[in-house]
Design an enzyme around this catalytic site. Structure first.
Site, mmCIF file in Angstrom:
data_model
loop_
_atom_site.group_PDB
_atom_site.id
_atom_site.type_symbol
_atom_site.label_atom_id
_atom_site.label_comp_id
_atom_site.label_asym_id
_atom_site.label_seq_id
_atom_site.Cartn_x
_atom_site.Cartn_y
_atom_site.Cartn_z
ATOM 1 N N ASP A 17 0.022 -7.683 0.813
ATOM 2 C CA ASP A 17 0.693 -6.299 1.590
ATOM 3 C C ASP A 17 2.326 -6.407 1.331
ATOM 4 O O ASP A 17 2.791 -6.014 2.595
ATOM 5 C CB ASP A 17 0.180 -6.057 3.000
ATOM 6 C CG ASP A 17 0.261 -3.786 2.609
ATOM 7 O OD1 ASP A 17 0.417 -3.548 1.623
ATOM 8 O OD2 ASP A 17 0.043 -3.323 4.211
ATOM 9 N N HIS A 48 0.565 -1.485 0.134
ATOM 10 C CA HIS A 48 -0.568 0.080 -0.533
ATOM 11 C C HIS A 48 0.684 1.499 0.083
ATOM 12 O O HIS A 48 -0.190 2.314 -0.030
ATOM 13 C CB HIS A 48 -0.856 0.169 1.449
ATOM 14 C CG HIS A 48 -0.581 0.128 2.339
ATOM 15 N ND1 HIS A 48 0.272 -1.111 3.383
ATOM 16 C CD2 HIS A 48 -0.092 1.848 3.761
ATOM 17 C CE1 HIS A 48 0.672 -0.199 4.619
ATOM 18 N NE2 HIS A 48 0.201 1.167 4.324
ATOM 19 N N SER A 105 4.284 2.764 8.399
ATOM 20 C CA SER A 105 3.646 1.165 7.271
ATOM 21 C C SER A 105 5.726 0.478 6.470
ATOM 22 O O SER A 105 6.461 2.288 5.666
ATOM 23 C CB SER A 105 2.659 2.246 5.639
ATOM 24 O OG SER A 105 1.739 1.496 6.583
HETATM 25 N N1 ARG Z 1 -0.683 1.636 7.635
HETATM 26 C C1 ARG Z 1 -0.105 2.639 8.487
HETATM 27 C C2 ARG Z 1 1.220 4.049 7.056
HETATM 28 O O1 ARG Z 1 0.821 3.720 6.002
HETATM 29 C C3 ARG Z 1 0.366 1.992 9.154
HETATM 30 C C4 ARG Z 1 -0.897 1.725 10.144
HETATM 31 C C5 ARG Z 1 0.059 0.470 11.379
HETATM 32 N N2 ARG Z 1 -0.843 1.129 12.034
HETATM 33 C C6 ARG Z 1 -0.659 0.760 13.680
HETATM 34 N N3 ARG Z 1 -1.672 1.282 14.625
HETATM 35 N N4 ARG Z 1 0.037 -0.148 13.786
HETATM 36 O O2 ARG Z 1 1.164 4.264 7.579
#
Ligand code: ARG
Length: 212
Positions: A70, A23, A160
């Site tokens: 992912d 992503h 992420s």
């Molecule tokens: N989707 C998030 C990003 O793009 C990461 C989120 C991780 N969240 C968590 N509660 N561990 O950076």
């Protein structure tokens, strides 16, 4: 561990290939837009090693982070003379204490990314309780995701794509997860969810080999 210009983390999985989250990239194919900072914890350091993307590989099955698959690979414009992080084959690596790291938000809702790399310790949460925690929101893809949590400690927006790692008895580090998603950050009862890289180990290695 590397920083990617779209605001994600990544790990050097081969001298010329970064492993990140699916992503974090816009799709597979040619992409010369991603800037990579490697070899430093402080992004403003004069010793930062910089590289650019050439191509991106992402599994065709990827739809969104909560759907699984992912992961993505980014081929760099050159080899970096830095250590690479090996991917865990699973088993005992996927238990107990893990280290998460990134330049992302230090709390939920914060708009700020960090200049200095931060890290924390979390513990693996078994698939059963993790799936139960998220049941009302989304179905956990148990064989492709691995959850981890600790009170007040979590990855967050901007982390992420970065690695969750475990130190083996001999001192060597292996990558167990890729920061993927979670409800908010560090909320009680909602673990962080990571791509379970052992499941994709041979696919990732094969794809990285082809890119090298
Ligand atoms: N989707 C998030 C990003 O793009 C990461 C989120 C991780 N969240 C968590 N509660 N561990 O950076």
């Amino acid at each position: 561990m590397v920083r990617l210009s779209m605001g994600c983390g990544g790990a050097l999985t081969a001298p010329r290939v970064v492993l990140t989250a699916g992503h974090c990239v816009t799709g597979p194919g040619e992409d010369t837009s991603i800037e990579v900072i490697a070899g430093v914890t402080n992004l403003k350091s004069g010793r930062a090693i910089k590289a650019k993307s050439v191509t991106v590989v992402r599994p065709a099955e990827f739809v969104s982070e909560t759907g699984g698959d992912d992961w993505a690979l980014i081929k760099l414009d050159r080899k970096l003379d830095l250590p690479i992080l090996e991917i865990s084959s699973g088993g005992a690596d996927e238990t107990g204490t893990q280290t998460i790291l990134g330049w992302g938000n230090t709390r939920e809702g914060s708009m700020q990314q960090e200049t200095k790399l931060r890290f924390g310790s979390v513990r693996i949460v078994p698939d059963g309780p993790c799936a139960k925690a998220y049941k009302k929101i989304v179905d956990l893809v148990e064989d492709e995701m691995i959850c981890a949590a600790a009170p007040g400690v979590d990855s967050c927006q901007g982390d992420s794509g970065g690695p969750m790692v475990r130190q083996l008895a001999r001192g060597k580090w292996v990558q167990v997860g890729i920061v993927s998603w979670g409800l908010g950050c560090a909320r009680e009862g909602y673990p962080g969810v990571y791509t379970q890289v052992s499941k994709f180990r041979s696919d990732i290695r094969e794809a990285a080999r082809k890119l090298s």
